[in-house]
Design an enzyme around this catalytic site. Structure first.
Site, PDB file in Angstrom:
ATOM      1  N   HIS A   1      14.230  72.611  -0.841  1.00 25.74           N
ATOM      2  CA  HIS A   1      14.932  72.257   0.390  1.00 25.74           C
ATOM      3  C   HIS A   1      15.575  73.460   1.112  1.00 25.74           C
ATOM      4  CE1 HIS A   1      14.550  68.180  -1.205  1.00 25.74           C
ATOM      5  NE2 HIS A   1      15.175  68.572  -2.302  1.00 25.74           N
TER       6      HIS A   1
HETATM    7  C1  BDR Z   1      19.915  68.851  -0.633  1.00 23.40           C
HETATM    8  O1  BDR Z   1      20.788  68.265  -1.602  1.00 23.40           O
HETATM    9  C2  BDR Z   1      21.182  69.220  -2.524  1.00 23.40           C
HETATM   10  O2  BDR Z   1      21.161  68.683  -3.815  1.00 23.40           O
HETATM   11  C3  BDR Z   1      20.278  70.398  -2.362  1.00 23.40           C
HETATM   12  O3  BDR Z   1      20.965  71.610  -2.658  1.00 23.40           O
HETATM   13  C4  BDR Z   1      19.876  70.345  -0.920  1.00 23.40           C
HETATM   14  O4  BDR Z   1      20.802  71.006  -0.101  1.00 23.40           O
HETATM   15  C5  BDR Z   1      18.574  68.154  -0.728  1.00 23.40           C
HETATM   16  O5  BDR Z   1      18.699  66.807  -0.471  1.00 23.40           O
END
Ligand code: BDR
Ligand code: CA
Length: 312
Positions: A237
């Site tokens: 992500h």
């Molecule tokens: C987002 O949620 C967090 O757990 C990750 O770091 C990312 O920013 C993904 O849904």
């Protein structure tokens, strides 16, 4: 490009920070922390460990908000490990946390700027929302927020919501209704850049300390998705935000109207994306308020990440 990074490391935040710290196009003015994946205390430790791993003990790390605006903090140790940096054990950090609160750092730095500092957010939007509430003139001082959060379709923390927006939907509402130019990189985009074993192997083959740690982090991060969800690897992500800033042509974007669900308990934190064509959607009743990233060029993304990590 001058950049502030607001984040909650977090495995994928850590990879994003390594990518940013390895990228000469970016002048990182400061890094503010916000509670999200783990507690704020752990996040501050993790951020400094990653800065030191990247050879940047000079980076300025500011402690931000330890909880969301209205809701109790929801964390994600099951995804990121108890420490937040599952898969690696890094030395205790020696660099100090800055004495200024992250929200005041954002306000002071942006208000004293020429309006040329981009804001990258990799966690819940609590710090940014509080800064906007405390200093509304910030709206004219932030040229662009590029955020990881939301989804055009499915969520990941609930069927409807993505984690960062779900943790602090009220803060997200403040930011999405602020009028600041936004680029939203949600799950539909990050699921096009899976950290498959062969991509992790290429990073490991760089054979420097940062790349070896990144490979171990990504191996840990991918386990759940590979074992339980039968995906070829974990969606990566947060590094998409940094890659977008460095090489926007790797990403396909479209302007949409995005609204944050803040009333329904079953859909809390959902990003409702109006998918009409054009920059003025719904016949102009809901003008576009965000450029939404649709998908990424995975091969180009992993080439960039692997090459930059090799330089650390
Ligand atoms: C987002 O949620 C967090 O757990 C990750 O770091 C990312 O920013 C993904 O849904
Ligand atoms: Ca994050």
């Amino acid at each position: 490009m001058k950049l502030i990074i607001d984040c909650d490391p977090g495995v994928d935040d850590a990879i994003a920070l390594l990518l940013a710290l390895a990228s000469p196009e970016l002048e990182i003015v400061g890094i503010s922390n916000v509670a999200g994946n783990v507690s704020l205390e752990r996040i501050q430790k993790n951020t400094r460990q990653i800065c030191e791993l990247a050879g940047h003990p000079d980076a300025k790390v500011y402690p931000g908000c330890a909880r969301p605006l209205l809701r109790p903090l929801a964390t994600a140790e099951e995804v990121h490990g108890a420490s937040g940096l599952g898969g690696v054990t890094l030395p205790e950090p020696t660099m100090a946390v800055q004495p200024t609160h992250g929200v005041d750092f954002l306000i002071d730095t942006l208000m004293n700027s020429a309006g040329d500092i981009t804001l990258a957010t990799l966690g819940p939007l609590t710090n940014v929302a509080i800064a906007l509430i405390k200093e509304p003139r910030l709206v004219g001082k932030i040229p662009h927020i590029v955020l990881m959060g939301g989804s055009i379709g499915q969520g990941n923390i609930t069927p409807s919501a993505e984690f960062n927006i779900y943790v602090d939907p009220h803060a997200a509402h403040v930011v999405f209704s602020s009028g600041i130019p936004l680029t939203m990189i949600g799950l539909n985009a990050t699921h096009t850049v899976m950290s498959t074993p062969d991509r992790i192997d290429r990073i490991r083959a760089n054979d420097n300390a940062a790349s070896l740690a990144a490979a171990d982090l990504l191996t840990f991060y991918g386990k759940d998705e590979r074992d339980h969800l039968k995906l070829p690897g974990a969606p990566l992500h947060d590094p998409c935000v940094i890659a977008y800033l460095i090489q926007p042509d790797l990403f396909e974007v479209h302007p949409y109207h995005v609204e944050i669900e803040i009333t329904s308990s079953s859909s809390m934190g959902r990003t409702i994306v109006s998918k009409a064509e054009g920059s003025d959607v719904d016949n102009g009743t809901h003008p576009a308020n965000a450029n939404v990233v649709l998908r990424a060029d995975a091969a180009g993304f992993y080439d960039l990440l692997t090459q930059r990590l090799a330089t650390l």
